[in-house]
Design an enzyme around this catalytic site. Structure first.
Site, PDB file in Angstrom:
ATOM      1  N   SER A  24       2.331  -0.914  -6.362  1.00 17.14           N
ATOM      2  CA  SER A  24       1.577  -2.072  -6.656  1.00 17.14           C
ATOM      3  C   SER A  24       0.530  -2.289  -5.579  1.00 17.14           C
ATOM      4  O   SER A  24      -0.097  -1.046  -4.712  1.00 17.14           O
ATOM      5  CB  SER A  24       2.292  -3.300  -6.411  1.00 17.14           C
ATOM      6  OG  SER A  24       1.700  -4.327  -6.857  1.00 17.14           O
ATOM      7  N   ASN A  25      -0.262  -3.311  -5.287  1.00 17.94           N
ATOM      8  CA  ASN A  25      -1.397  -3.529  -4.489  1.00 17.94           C
ATOM      9  C   ASN A  25      -1.460  -4.772  -3.872  1.00 17.94           C
ATOM     10  O   ASN A  25      -0.615  -5.697  -4.306  1.00 17.94           O
ATOM     11  CB  ASN A  25      -2.520  -3.217  -5.182  1.00 17.94           C
ATOM     12  CG  ASN A  25      -2.943  -3.819  -6.335  1.00 17.94           C
ATOM     13  OD1 ASN A  25      -3.413  -4.940  -6.226  1.00 17.94           O
ATOM     14  ND2 ASN A  25      -2.821  -3.188  -7.567  1.00 17.94           N
ATOM     15  N   TYR A  26      -2.408  -5.134  -2.866  1.00 17.38           N
ATOM     16  CA  TYR A  26      -2.283  -6.341  -2.191  1.00 17.38           C
ATOM     17  C   TYR A  26      -2.947  -7.459  -3.022  1.00 17.38           C
ATOM     18  O   TYR A  26      -3.205  -8.634  -2.499  1.00 17.38           O
ATOM     19  CB  TYR A  26      -3.411  -6.181  -0.991  1.00 17.38           C
ATOM     20  CG  TYR A  26      -2.443  -5.292  -0.037  1.00 17.38           C
ATOM     21  CD1 TYR A  26      -1.329  -5.638   0.524  1.00 17.38           C
ATOM     22  CD2 TYR A  26      -3.066  -4.042   0.307  1.00 17.38           C
ATOM     23  CE1 TYR A  26      -0.817  -4.974   1.524  1.00 17.38           C
ATOM     24  CE2 TYR A  26      -2.661  -3.161   1.440  1.00 17.38           C
ATOM     25  CZ  TYR A  26      -1.230  -3.795   2.010  1.00 17.38           C
ATOM     26  OH  TYR A  26      -0.631  -3.047   2.869  1.00 17.38           O
ATOM     27  N   SER A  27      -3.398  -7.339  -4.335  1.00 15.34           N
ATOM     28  CA  SER A  27      -3.928  -8.314  -4.973  1.00 15.34           C
ATOM     29  C   SER A  27      -3.266  -9.629  -5.072  1.00 15.34           C
ATOM     30  O   SER A  27      -2.068  -9.581  -5.360  1.00 15.34           O
ATOM     31  CB  SER A  27      -4.259  -7.898  -6.420  1.00 15.34           C
ATOM     32  OG  SER A  27      -4.808  -8.970  -7.253  1.00 15.34           O
ATOM     33  N   ALA A  91      -6.110  -6.340 -10.651  1.00 12.67           N
ATOM     34  CA  ALA A  91      -6.028  -4.900  -9.997  1.00 12.67           C
ATOM     35  C   ALA A  91      -4.889  -4.111 -10.674  1.00 12.67           C
ATOM     36  O   ALA A  91      -3.860  -3.953 -10.159  1.00 12.67           O
ATOM     37  CB  ALA A  91      -5.558  -5.350  -8.604  1.00 12.67           C
TER      38      ALA A  91
END
Ligand code: C5P
Length: 213
Positions: A24-27, A91
């Site tokens: 995943s990512n930091y969004s 994102a």
């Protein structure tokens, strides 16, 4: 006359590696949620397709919770046919595991590799046959103007909102950020140190100032 239907995507996607792990990512979803709230406050009907985030779903907005890019694509496809404006602030993970394991992957005491497969570019697909105004977002680490201009054109967008990831700026969450906004008619503006709430008003003003179709 019915009020405009606004479709917004927000948050990260999660791409399963096995039943308990993901990419995943930091969004945080903040930008998309602010846009959805602003559209609601202007009297629009709003559908928010959101990846997993820790902020509360806004009241008065139809919220559809999804996890992966494929799930997000399905929900977007369903609603895009009815939408007048689409804001793609999610994102979306560019990749997913090529072959997610059904059971927990065990340590094997040596190097491990993970094969990735590209996810569909939801935004690009939406830009191909448009019956709505389409706004994309981009987070860049270099060549902000060049990359934003390229995405505006390649993805068939009306507007692109781009910002640069810098060392001392935390772009996620509700911090003040600098953005570049470009549109298909050659408009180009830079806004510095504005909150995502304030920027949402500017972005909606701009999108709504163009006729639909
Ligand atoms: O190409 P890039 O990922 O930087 O483009 C960002 C924009 O494209 C965002 O608006 C994002 O929501 C959208 N996007 C998408 N599907 C993807 C990747 C990005 O809709 N697979």
């Amino acid at each position: 006359m019915k009020s405009p239907l606004v479709l917004v995507t927000a948050g990260p996607t999660r791409e399963k590696i096995d039943p308990i792990r993901f990419i995943s990512n930091y969004s945080t979803g903040m930008f998309g949620y602010k846009i959805a709230e602003e559209a609601r406050d202007r009297g629009c009907r709003v559908v928010l397709v959101t990846g997993p985030v820790s902020i509360e779903p806004p009241s008065g907005v139809k919220t559809i919770q999804v996890e992966s890019a494929i799930e997000m694509q399905k929900a977007v496809k369903t609603w895009s046919n009815k939408a007048d404006y689409i804001f793609m602030a999610a994102a979306v993970s560019d990749w997913r595991a090529a072959d997610p394991a059904r059971a927990k992957i065990k340590k094997i005491g040596r190097k491990m590799s993970l094969e990735l497969k590209e996810n569909p570019d939801i935004l690009k697909t939406l830009g191909k046959r448009k019956t709505y105004r389409l706004v994309g977002f981009a987070l860049e680490t270099e060549n902000l103007i060049g990359n934003a201009a390229k995405k505006l054109k390649n993805k068939g967008l009306d507007i692109i909102v781009a910002n640069r990831l810098t060392k001392n700026a935390n772009l996620f969450g509700d911090n003040k950020i600098d953005v570049l906004i470009m549109d298909r008619y050659g408009g180009r503006d830079i806004y510095k140190g504005l909150s995502k709430g304030r920027l949402s008003k500017i972005i909606l003003d701009k999108a709504f100032s163009f006729n639909i179709k």
